[in-house]
Design an enzyme around this catalytic site. Structure first.
Site, PDB file in Angstrom:
ATOM      1  N   ASP A 123      -3.307  -1.370  10.695  1.00 49.75           N
ATOM      2  CA  ASP A 123      -3.637  -1.274   9.268  1.00 49.75           C
ATOM      3  C   ASP A 123      -3.908  -2.628   8.615  1.00 49.75           C
ATOM      4  OD1 ASP A 123      -1.007  -2.022   9.430  1.00 49.75           O
ATOM      5  OD2 ASP A 123      -0.243  -0.539   8.008  1.00 49.75           O
ATOM      6  N   MET A 162      11.059  -4.799   4.106  1.00 52.17           N
ATOM      7  CA  MET A 162      10.621  -4.688   5.498  1.00 52.17           C
ATOM      8  C   MET A 162      10.960  -3.297   6.021  1.00 52.17           C
ATOM      9  SD  MET A 162      11.759  -8.423   6.940  1.00 52.17           S
ATOM     10  CE  MET A 162      11.123  -8.041   8.578  1.00 52.17           C
ATOM     11  N   LYS A 167       0.848  -1.193   0.000  1.00 49.16           N
ATOM     12  CA  LYS A 167       0.000   0.000   0.000  1.00 49.16           C
ATOM     13  C   LYS A 167       0.878   1.236   0.000  1.00 49.16           C
ATOM     14  CE  LYS A 167       0.927   1.157   4.480  1.00 49.16           C
ATOM     15  NZ  LYS A 167       1.706   2.369   4.873  1.00 49.16           N
ATOM     16  N   GLY A 185       9.600  -0.519   5.275  1.00 48.93           N
ATOM     17  CA  GLY A 185       9.642   0.459   4.195  1.00 48.93           C
ATOM     18  C   GLY A 185       8.448   1.383   4.123  1.00 48.93           C
ATOM     19  N   GLY A 186       7.425   1.129   4.932  1.00 55.02           N
ATOM     20  CA  GLY A 186       6.217   1.943   4.856  1.00 55.02           C
ATOM     21  C   GLY A 186       5.234   1.467   3.811  1.00 55.02           C
ATOM     22  N   LEU A 187       5.458   0.259   3.268  1.00 54.38           N
ATOM     23  CA  LEU A 187       4.566  -0.297   2.245  1.00 54.38           C
ATOM     24  C   LEU A 187       3.570  -1.298   2.830  1.00 54.38           C
ATOM     25  CD1 LEU A 187       7.116  -0.864  -0.681  1.00 54.38           C
ATOM     26  CD2 LEU A 187       5.570   1.075  -0.335  1.00 54.38           C
ATOM     27  N   GLY A 188       3.650  -1.542   4.122  1.00 52.86           N
ATOM     28  CA  GLY A 188       2.658  -2.388   4.789  1.00 52.86           C
ATOM     29  C   GLY A 188       2.835  -3.872   4.596  1.00 52.86           C
ATOM     30  N   GLY A 189       4.038  -4.324   4.263  1.00 55.65           N
ATOM     31  CA  GLY A 189       4.240  -5.727   3.918  1.00 55.65           C
ATOM     32  C   GLY A 189       3.823  -6.712   4.993  1.00 55.65           C
ATOM     33  N   GLY A 190       4.228  -6.474   6.243  1.00 51.31           N
ATOM     34  CA  GLY A 190       3.883  -7.394   7.322  1.00 51.31           C
ATOM     35  C   GLY A 190       2.388  -7.449   7.570  1.00 51.31           C
ATOM     36  N   SER A 191       1.743  -6.285   7.569  1.00 57.59           N
ATOM     37  CA  SER A 191       0.292  -6.232   7.776  1.00 57.59           C
ATOM     38  C   SER A 191      -0.452  -6.893   6.630  1.00 57.59           C
ATOM     39  CB  SER A 191      -0.165  -4.778   7.921  1.00 57.59           C
ATOM     40  OG  SER A 191       0.358  -4.203   9.094  1.00 57.59           O
TER      41      SER A 191
END
Length: 284
Positions: free
Chosen positions: A139, A98, A14, A100-106
């Protein structure tokens, strides 16, 4: 009865097209107004359900205990809503950076919940899945619903939104930024005036975390200063990733080809309906 098939599920990234911090609650959480849009860059989770009662994950992220992995945690929480012998083997293709502010974990957690809800034949509603998801991260629900949205409160109050599906160049600075560290910073902007949705959509978009991050992370500042010569550029989330907005993917590709050797970057398309939603619609 579980669905026995193996399915490869997308977990999309995202962008925060804007992010305003309008206050801080007594419990320390921050009140936000932010606009989430998905992009066509994804992690992928290949999931095979079984009746072993165990959750296995390949590969686990280096340096992260399995029980702390959001994919594993999501699966274990969902297991409490189904037969005790339901299990799954999950293979992760990790493409999103990881921290990065792209929401990968969520996004990985949300995809795990949506996928196993289908493959274990639990059939919880998305509202119920979102109630579970918010326990894993504020998120996670937006990834479960899979629609671009304005998020408010601590990120849990979602209103569907329809921003233009623009093209982006996303730069990945060579540094990791802790979300917790940014939100604990004394000089972070925390008093932006709350706006109506109409005001939010019809103004120039900013990220209240960006001044602090630029000042304290020189590598991010360097990227922003380079990219802003080409197109409007800002931080996503708390960073470290930075995105520039273009009218076409061709325009973004031209800048990508000019990217200096010291900077990792890629292009992506904005999506108001997530790839996870699109796949799920074909399985019903």
């Amino acid at each position: 009865m579980i669905h026995n098939e193996t399915i490869r599920w997308p977990a999309p990234a995202k962008l925060n097209l804007f992010l305003y911090i309008t206050g801080q609650r007594e419990d320390g959480y921050h009140e936000l107004q932010t606009l989430f849009q998905f992009i066509d860059l994804c992690d992928y989770l290949t999931i095979t359900p079984n009746l072993s009662g165990k959750i296995t994950l390949t590969p686990n992220i280096e340096g992260l205990a399995l029980e702390n992995n959001l994919i594993y945690k999501a699966a274990m929480i969902l297991k409490t809503h189904t037969a005790a012998n339901n299990g799954a083997h999950i293979t992760l293709e990790k493409n999103l950076p990881m921290g990065g502010g792209l929401g990968g974990g969520s996004s990985d957690a949300a995809t795990t919940l949506v996928a196993l809800n289908h493959q274990w034949n639990i059939n919880l509603t998305k509202d119920k899945l979102a109630e579970i998801g918010v326990l894993l991260g504020a998120d996670v629900p937006v990834f479960i619903f899979g629609k671009a949205a304005i998020a408010e409160g601590i990120g849990e109050k979602l209103t569907p939104a329809y921003p233009a599906e623009r093209s982006y160049l996303i730069a990945v600075p060579d540094c990791h930024i802790s979300t917790a560290a940014v939100f604990q910073a004394k000089n972070l902007i925390r008093n932006t005036k709350k706006r109506t949705h109409l005001q939010l959509i019809n103004q120039n978009w900013l990220n209240d975390c960006q001044p602090y991050v630029k000042k304290n992370y020189p590598k991010v500042a360097k990227v922003i200063e380079w990219l802003i010569e080409y197109a409007p550029t800002q931080l996503t989330g708390t960073g470290a990733c930075v995105f520039s907005t273009f009218n076409s993917i061709n325009e973004a590709e031209i800048v990508l080809h000019n990217t200096p050797d010291w900077l990792a970057a890629l292009t992506a398309k904005g999506l108001n309906n997530s790839p996870l939603n699109e796949l799920l619609a074909t399985l019903k």
